[in-house]
Design an enzyme around this catalytic site. Structure first.
Site, short mmCIF file in Angstrom:
data_model
loop_
_atom_site.label_atom_id
_atom_site.label_comp_id
_atom_site.label_asym_id
_atom_site.label_seq_id
_atom_site.Cartn_x
_atom_site.Cartn_y
_atom_site.Cartn_z
N HIS A 1 -5.48 -1.27 -4.79
CA HIS A 1 -5.87 -0.11 -4.00
C HIS A 1 -6.67 0.83 -4.89
O HIS A 1 -6.24 1.16 -6.00
CB HIS A 1 -4.65 0.59 -3.41
CG HIS A 1 -3.92 -0.27 -2.43
ND1 HIS A 1 -2.91 -1.13 -2.79
CD2 HIS A 1 -4.11 -0.44 -1.09
CE1 HIS A 1 -2.48 -1.78 -1.72
NE2 HIS A 1 -3.20 -1.38 -0.68
N ARG B 1 7.18 -11.10 5.19
CA ARG B 1 6.83 -10.85 6.59
C ARG B 1 7.55 -11.86 7.46
O ARG B 1 7.56 -13.06 7.16
CB ARG B 1 5.32 -10.94 6.81
CG ARG B 1 4.55 -9.86 6.06
CD ARG B 1 3.06 -9.91 6.28
NE ARG B 1 2.38 -8.96 5.41
CZ ARG B 1 1.06 -8.86 5.29
NH1 ARG B 1 0.27 -9.67 5.98
NH2 ARG B 1 0.52 -7.97 4.47
N GLN C 1 0.65 -11.24 -3.28
CA GLN C 1 -0.75 -10.89 -3.11
C GLN C 1 -1.39 -10.52 -4.45
O GLN C 1 -0.72 -10.00 -5.34
CB GLN C 1 -0.88 -9.68 -2.17
CG GLN C 1 -0.40 -9.93 -0.75
CD GLN C 1 -0.48 -8.67 0.10
OE1 GLN C 1 -0.02 -7.61 -0.32
NE2 GLN C 1 -1.06 -8.78 1.27
N LYS D 1 -12.37 -3.27 8.14
CA LYS D 1 -12.31 -4.07 6.90
C LYS D 1 -13.46 -5.05 6.82
O LYS D 1 -13.96 -5.55 7.83
CB LYS D 1 -10.98 -4.83 6.81
CG LYS D 1 -10.72 -5.79 7.96
CD LYS D 1 -9.37 -6.50 7.79
CE LYS D 1 -9.07 -7.40 8.98
NZ LYS D 1 -7.81 -8.15 8.82
N CYS E 1 0.79 -1.23 0.00
CA CYS E 1 0.00 0.00 0.00
C CYS E 1 0.82 1.29 0.00
O CYS E 1 0.48 2.21 -0.76
CB CYS E 1 -1.01 -0.01 1.14
SG CYS E 1 -0.51 -0.83 2.64
N HIS F 1 -8.21 -0.60 0.35
CA HIS F 1 -7.29 -1.73 0.18
C HIS F 1 -8.15 -2.95 -0.13
O HIS F 1 -9.09 -3.24 0.61
CB HIS F 1 -6.52 -1.99 1.47
CG HIS F 1 -5.81 -0.80 2.04
ND1 HIS F 1 -4.44 -0.75 2.16
CD2 HIS F 1 -6.27 0.36 2.56
CE1 HIS F 1 -4.09 0.39 2.73
NE2 HIS F 1 -5.19 1.09 2.98
N ASP G 1 -3.07 -7.94 -5.01
CA ASP G 1 -3.34 -6.73 -4.25
C ASP G 1 -3.94 -5.65 -5.13
O ASP G 1 -3.72 -5.62 -6.35
CB ASP G 1 -2.03 -6.23 -3.63
CG ASP G 1 -2.26 -5.49 -2.33
OD1 ASP G 1 -3.42 -5.35 -1.93
OD2 ASP G 1 -1.27 -5.07 -1.70
#
Length: 667
Positions: free
Chosen positions: A408, A386, A404, A493, A357, A539, A406
């Site tokens: 945004h 991570r 991911q 979320k 992000c 997100h 992912d």
């Protein structure tokens, strides 16, 4: 003060009873059947013992086995205490610590008597029998409130050092309660409990395994023995659960990953996946499918750096909230929320990104954005790292390096509800394409430690609620539920929990409404009024991570992927060597049609070939011999269903090609 109080029952009726009446008294007054079935009471929504005196007007509901969620929590808690009592009967000198209920059972942590050594699975049958004896004895369970000093003294006299330590640290204004099992055994517990051990079904539990556990989860403390069990309301439920566990073991993605030669993990790269050719075929097919869906959904794909200056992570807030889970270069760096990253004249601190992000905000900030440009939808197949604890790693389901799906979305406040609705529709379609029929939606609300004002959180939570309601999904059908305290530190979320083929749930998709990061990283757009405004940052992810989602797919489909995802979609196998040349021609024709194909020309019996390729989960086998070579046909066998049909080669190719098309490309 009146000696009478008013109790309001679930049907709205009211009863005037004497102060001090218990739930058990009310059950008995209604009828002997309810008195026998009642397990506990709910006073103004709080679960309490049936024997608890009621001292004021209240709403009262009596809990029976029909109230499955509450009943299971009660019986699992009681099974944990029965386990502790049984262990101390069998192994004098054992100290007890904690024993909570879990999602499917319970566990209890023990400090074995000096010189005995840790418990093992060989001890479990004897412990189970001792537990059944306690249950059959139908020992009453009785609550008492003790003065702190008296309870600590009691624990110390009994050599229960762990219980004494915990009792001393509980808040000073908290009642310290114990529960007696009969007259000869007690444990410290907040409760509530069943009226007696005889309310448990002695055939509805099973001890499953033993592991080590540190006292209070700290590796600096003493190592304990943790005994796990599963517990249910009756034997039928237990048997169904054990069958699910057996089925889950057959579907285990680690087992099937080895058998199908998809991937492996090893010490040299803890928490990272070595994808084998067949496994990476699945990965690439899934990735290509997601790219097509995102392209049609109006997303622009971007790519951001793997490593960024630590100051960037400090500004975003991740340094203070997430530092312990980040890989930092070099790694001798302060690790507190108060200390920021250190930068020397020679080098700067860098960190591998744990999420995408902040990088997407930096792309958004390039150039001036107008309100007319919004919404902007960025997507990234972003590789993240991570530093997950070693003990938390689990196959490809929980790893340290992952990618991911992912995205945004930068939008105006008036666009949020429509964007969340569009996302829900996209997610719904993707899950259906991937073979999942059901999912539930949860709203994770503000955590205790968070950034942003209460007003920001109020607005963000309300927007997500409104979006789900507008999408027609805030319903019982979608398992709508709100989860207090479980949001991220920067945003509430929506969580999307998939249900797989054997009833397990997996939290995969998510969309978060974030006002914090745009503010911390100074993202703005020029509004219709000519002034600068903050965008809202949504997100979102559908799969979550490719690694974990592929693991879920393996277990959901038991390795039998839909044909479009199968690593090998067809195998051409010969009956006799005279057909080898024809088998090569068949394979070439399939490959030209876009089918992933292998040939098996070994001098082996066809039944052996069928069995081996069934274990590899290939959807189709085309069997050829002399007759097929002469006639230009194949014996097409569906390896999952076992059906076989002789047909012209062109017809077989057309059938397989149509089945191998990804769902979004089917006519």
């Amino acid at each position: 003060m009146s000696d009478l109080i008013t109790l309001t029952l679930p049907d709205g009726s009211q009863r005037e009873v004497a102060r001090g009446t218990t739930g058990a008294d009310v059950a008995a007054s209604i009828g002997p059947g309810l008195a026998k079935a009642a397990l506990a009471a709910k006073l103004d929504g709080e679960l309490v013992d049936l024997s608890r005196p009621i001292e004021a007007d209240a709403s009262l509901a009596l809990v029976t086995a029909r109230d499955e969620a509450d009943a299971l929590e009660l019986v699992r808690h009681d099974f944990a205490h029965v386990l502790a009592e049984a262990v101390q009967q069998l192994f004098p000198g054992t100290q007890i610590t904690f024993g909570p209920a879990t999602d499917d059972g319970f566990y209890y942590d023990f400090a074995p008597a000096p010189g005995r050594g840790p418990f093992t699975e060989d001890d479990l049958p004897a412990i189970e029998e001792a537990m059944r004896a306690i249950i059959r004895a139908d020992k009453p369970l009785r609550r008492e409130v003790w003065p702190r000093a008296q309870l600590i003294s009691r624990w110390k006299q009994q050599g229960e050092n762990f219980k004494a330590e915990w009792a001393a640290e509980l808040p000073g204004d908290e009642d310290l309660t114990v529960y007696w099992s009969g007259e000869d055994w007690l444990d410290m517990c907040r409760g509530p409990h069943l009226p007696s051990t005889g309310k448990l079904d002695p055939q509805a539990f099973k001890l499953t395994r033993v592991s080590g556990a540190y006292w209070r989860g700290d590796q600096k403390n003493a190592m304990l023995s943790r005994v796990y069990g599963t517990a249910w309301l009756n034997k039928k439920q237990l048997d169904a659960h054990l069958m699910r566990l057996e089925e889950a073991a057959k579907r285990d993605h680690r087992k099937l990953g080895r058998e199908m030669d998809l991937f492996h993990l090893q010490e040299e790269a803890h928490g990272s996946v070595f994808w084998h050719p067949r496994g990476f075929v699945i990965y690439r097919a899934l990735e290509a499918y997601m790219r097509r869906r995102l392209d049609l959904g109006g997303y622009d794909e971007v790519k951001t750096p793997q490593i960024m200056d630590a100051r960037q992570w400090e500004q975003s807030g991740h340094w203070g909230k997430y530092r312990e889970n980040m890989f930092v270069i070099p790694d001798e760096v302060p690790n507190t929320e108060d200390e920021g990253p250190v930068v020397s004249n020679d080098a700067q601190w860098m960190a591998l990104k744990p999420m995408n992000c902040p990088g997407h905000v930096l792309i958004f900030r390039q150039g001036i954005k107008s309100y007319r440009d919004l919404p902007l939808r960025f997507a990234e197949m972003g590789c993240c790292h991570r530093n997950e604890p070693h003990g938390a790693l689990h196959g490809i389901m929980r790893v340290r390096q992952f990618t991911q799906d992912d995205g945004h979305i930068f939008c105006r406040e008036d666009q949020i509800v429509a964007e969340v609705q569009m996302f829900c529709d996209l997610l719904d379609s993707v899950y259906e394409d991937l073979g999942f029929e059901r999912y539930s939606i949860k709203l994770a609300l503000r955590p205790e430690k968070r950034f942003g004002s209460d007003e920001m959180w109020d607005q963000a939570e309300s927007e997500l609620r409104n979006a789900v309601a507008a999408a027609g999904r805030a319903t019982e059908e979608f398992g709508w539920e709100e989860l207090p305290g479980e949001g991220a530190f920067y945003a509430p979320k929506l969580e999307f929990h998939l249900t797989d083929a054997i009833g397990r749930t997996w939290q995969c998709g998510t969309i978060q409404s974030d006002r914090v990061l745009p503010e911390r990283l100074d993202a703005t757009y020029v509004g219709e009024d000519g002034n600068r405004h903050r965008p809202v940052m949504l997100h979102r992810a559908i799969l979550g991570t490719y690694e974990r989602f592929i693991g879920i797919l393996i277990e959901h489909h038991a390795g039998w992927f839909p044909t479009w995802l199968a690593p090998v979609q067809a195998v051409v196998a010969t009956i006799v060597s005279d057909a080898d040349a024809y088998a090569g021609d068949v394979a070439a024709a399939l490959k030209a049609a876009g089918v992933r194909v292998e040939t098996d020309l070994r001098n082996e019996k066809i039944n052996l070939k069928v069995r081996e390729h069934s274990l590899q989960k290939a959807p189709y086998m085309l069997v050829v011999g002399r007759r097929e070579a002469e006639e230009g046909t194949v014996a097409l066998r569906n390896l999952k269903g076992g059906e076989q049909k002789v047909m012209p080669l062109a017809e077989a190719i057309a059938l397989i090609k149509a089945d191998a098309l990804p769902p979004d490309l089917k006519p």
